[in-house]
Design a protein around this motif. Structure first.
Motif: not given
Ligand SMILES: Nc1ncnc2c1ncn2[C@@H]1O[C@H](COP(=O)(O)OP(=O)(O)OP(=O)(O)O)[C@@H](O)[C@H]1O
Ligand SMILES: [Mg+2]
Lengths: 312, 368
Positions: B312-315, B332-343, B270-272, B252-255
């Motif tokens: 953020x809003x889950x897409x 801010x329009x940026x995307x961020x990925x969260x990796x959750x172990x398991x389901x 951060x931008x927000x 994830x890269x944030x400005x």
């Protein structure tokens, strides 16, 4: 229609179709077969027949069976008691010819291989120009080119003038009408036959194999003999055959540059149909030459088969 | 420990100084390598990693001696070899297309280097046998190259290059032509071969996973330059450039704006408006606009009673067995990925839901 009938009808139709196909194939092959028969088999058959006849007094043949022509090749009939004495004259002409042809083949290889390598390592767009230059001599008649060669190597020719001007020699070298002249002439005439097949196999050579050679501690010479030459072998063999065989039967070159003094097989055969008026012997000599050539090709085929089976 | 400290500790097998290579001239000139500085240590499994056309092969060919550098020098164990031809360098190559000699048997191929070195026949035979055993090809000694499978050819190429016991072994994408399963096997074999022989391996790949699993150290290249050199952990956890971060794994890269620095730590707004602290590493920025990076596995879903770093809003939700990726769109329009172990609990995490995420502060990095 029952199944059985349908099957029989089908089988008949297929058989008919096959017959038709065979007929068509025969018709399609006919022109080619006729041509081969007319230009290859028939003259050869005539030569074979003539070689077993008796020479006519003013050339031509008389229709009398005789094996004399073949005997004459090795033996001389004693005038007094009709006994056979070994005669080395013709055998030595053959040996001389083989020697000259082998020498010319070796010379053409030594000159032709680097030439082919040079062309094969040029950028692709330049190669065609070089290949064109190599084949350029073919655009002129061999006879004319041989006369031109005569002008170059005669006593007052280009080579001697240059060597004398350069002060390397004081009197002209006698090259013309010697074996050397024939040798030079043969190399000159047949060099393209050496260059082209070697080029063809070098052009396909994967250059990374050469790099692998350098990488594994081979210097230039070792890469040449352990990697490049073995991989170009098919081209080298083809080139050698293509130079040796026409070299063996060469007529114009020894006639003009050898001055007709030192015979090669080709001149000897030609003579039998001209001055000597011994057509049967000419035919026999031609067939013996052919047998020799077939032996060379056979040896090559055997070696290639052995190589192939070694490769699996 | 910084790069220079490592260099002082260990002996360099290969060093490149200001190494440049330009192909062609004038308007057709291509700079394949641009002032490369490189130290590859003894006994190291070193990987050159980068996208197609970045100059990996060129660098390898310069080390092998197939090309001469336009500028700069190359040394082998401290001795300058810039002008030495390839056959005088104790360095061997495993070529990408193997380049095995088709007119020789397996054994002859393997013995070739020793033969060219003029070693006695008995030694050549012994070494060849040892190499055949090493790559498990004893039964194939008499075969020709066209009677071998791709994997077997690969092994012959390896044995041929190892037989003369080079100081350095260069491998140019040696596994590229193999299928996935064989590739995985060969990766392990290569790694253990390197450990067994103690020879320095310089390995080229554009496969980041391969680089991470096999290497002691990795150099990431882009357009003829080396951007970052370091251990797989260095490269993965502490990328210095946006390109490196992006090229290896997901990130994830944030400005943001750099507000304040204190030693290695930086405060970034951060931008927000959220303020986070991030590691500077080798980044030279001390103020102004910067990018910060964090791996998806270092971002977690905020617990019920926890204050999220970002919301953020889950897409989308992408489930792949061991973990689930949740893609959030920030304000801010940026995307961020969260990796959750398991389901994840599908009732609670529905596309469109507003979700909080926590960034682990010690794993945020400022990029160059
Ligand atoms: N002999 C050459 N002549 C001209 N340009 C070249 C030559 N060799 C390489 N290049 C150029 O140099 C650059 C680097 O090439 P190189 O082969 O080193 O890339 P690479 O990283 O190995 O790529 P890949 O992963 O595709 O193998 C490329 O832009 C290439 O076009
Ligand atoms: Mg490459």
């Amino acid at each position: 229609m029952s199944d059985r009938e349908a099957q029989t009808a089908l089988a008949a139709a297929i058989a008919q179709n096959r017959r038709n196909e065979r007929l068509t194939r025969a018709w399609l092959l006919a022109p080619a077969l006729t041509l081969i028969l007319a230009i290859s088999i028939l003259p050869l058959a005539i030569t074979v027949v003539y070689s077993f006849l008796t020479p006519g007094t003013y050339g031509g043949v008389t229709w009398e069976f005789s094996t004399d022509s073949y005997v004459q090749f090795l033996f001389q009939r004693d005038i007094f008691d009709d006994s056979l004495v070994f005669n080395s004259a013709y055998v030595s002409i053959f040996l001389r010819s083989i020697g000259l042809a082998l020498g010319a083949t070796l010379g053409a290889l030594i000159l032709g291989f680097p030439t082919a390598y040079f062309i094969a390592t040029k950028p692709r767009e330049q190669r065609n120009i070089w290949l064109f230059l190599i084949t350029l001599p073919f655009w002129t008649n061999l006879l004319i080119r041989t006369y031109a060669m005569l002008l170059i190597i005669r006593d007052e020719g280009l080579i001697n003038i240059m060597l004398m001007k350069a002060g390397i020699i004081s009197s002209p070298l006698t090259i013309l009408y010697t074996d050397t002249a024939v040798f030079i002439g043969l190399i000159y005439s047949f060099l393209p036959f050496m260059v082209l097949p070697i080029y063809a196999s070098l052009e396909k050579l994967d250059f990374s194999l050469v790099e692998a050679g350098y990488d594994l501690y081979a210097n230039r010479l070792k890469v040449l003999f352990h990697v490049i030459v073995p991989l170009a072998k098919p081209g080298i063999v083809a080139g050698c055959i293509l130079v040796f065989i026409p070299g063996l039967g060469a007529y114009i070159t020894p006639e003009l540059l050898g001055g007709g003094k030192k015979l090669m097989i080709g001149n000897m055969i030609a003579m039998q149909f001209g001055a000597s008026r011994n057509w049967p012997f000419g035919s026999a000599a031609a067939l013996i030459l052919m047998a020799l050539v077939i032996l060379v090709l056979l040896a090559n085929a055997l070696a290639a088969r052995k190589g192939a089976s070694r490769n699996g | 420990m910084t790069g220079t400290e490592i260099a002082r500790d260990r002996k360099a097998a290969v060093s490149a100084r200001a190494l440049s290579k330009t192909f062609g001239q004038g308007e057709f000139a291509v700079t394949a390598l641009d002032s490369v500085e490189l130290d590859i240590f003894e006994n190291e499994f070193f990987t050159l990693l980068g996208p197609s056309g970045c100059g990996k092969t060129t660098l390898l060919r310069l080390i092998a001696g197939f090309e001469l550098p336009t500028h700069g020098s190359i040394a082998l164990q401290g001795q300058d070899i810039t002008d030495k031809p390839p056959h005088r360098r104790p360095i061997n190559t495993v070529f990408q297309n193997y380049a095995l000699f088709p007119h020789m048997t397996v054994a002859e191929n393997i013995g070739f280097g020793l033969r060219m070195l003029g070693k006695p026949a008995a030694e050549i035979r012994q070494t060849t046998e040892r190499m055949l055993a090493l790559v498990q090809l004893e039964a194939m000694a008499g075969r020709r190259m066209d009677q071998l499978s791709g994997g077997q050819q690969q092994r012959v190429a390896l044995a041929r290059a190892l037989a003369p016991a080079p100081k350095v072994l260069l491998l140019d994408e040696p596994l590229a032509a193999l299928d996935l399963k064989l590739r995985k096997n060969m990766q392990l074999e290569l790694k253990s071969l390197q450990a067994e022989t103690g020879i320095t391996f310089v390995f080229v790949t554009h496969d980041q996973e391969e680089a991470l699993t096999m290497s002691d150290r990795i150099a990431v290249m882009k357009s003829g330059k080396i951007l970052q050199t370091g251990t797989p952990r260095d490269i993965y956890d502490r990328p210095t450039h946006r390109f490196v971060a992006d090229f290896i794994g997901d990130i994830n890269i944030l400005e943001g704006t750099l507000e304040h620095t204190d030693g290695d730590l930086a405060r970034v707004r951060l931008k927000d408006g959220t303020r986070v602290s991030a590691h500077l590493g080798t980044a030279s920025a001390r103020s102004g606009e910067v990018s910060v990076a964090i791996r998806p596995e270092n971002v977690r879903l905020a617990g019920a009673a926890e204050a999220p770093t970002l919301t953020g809003v889950l897409e989308t939700i992408v489930y792949f067995g061991a973990a689930t990726n949740l893609h959030l769109r920030l304000g801010t329009g940026e995307e961020i990925v969260v990796r959750n172990p398991g389901a994840v609990d599908e009732g609670r995490y529905q596309p469109g839901a507003t979700i909080g995420a926590v960034l682990q502060p010690e794993l945020i990095r400022v990029l160059e």
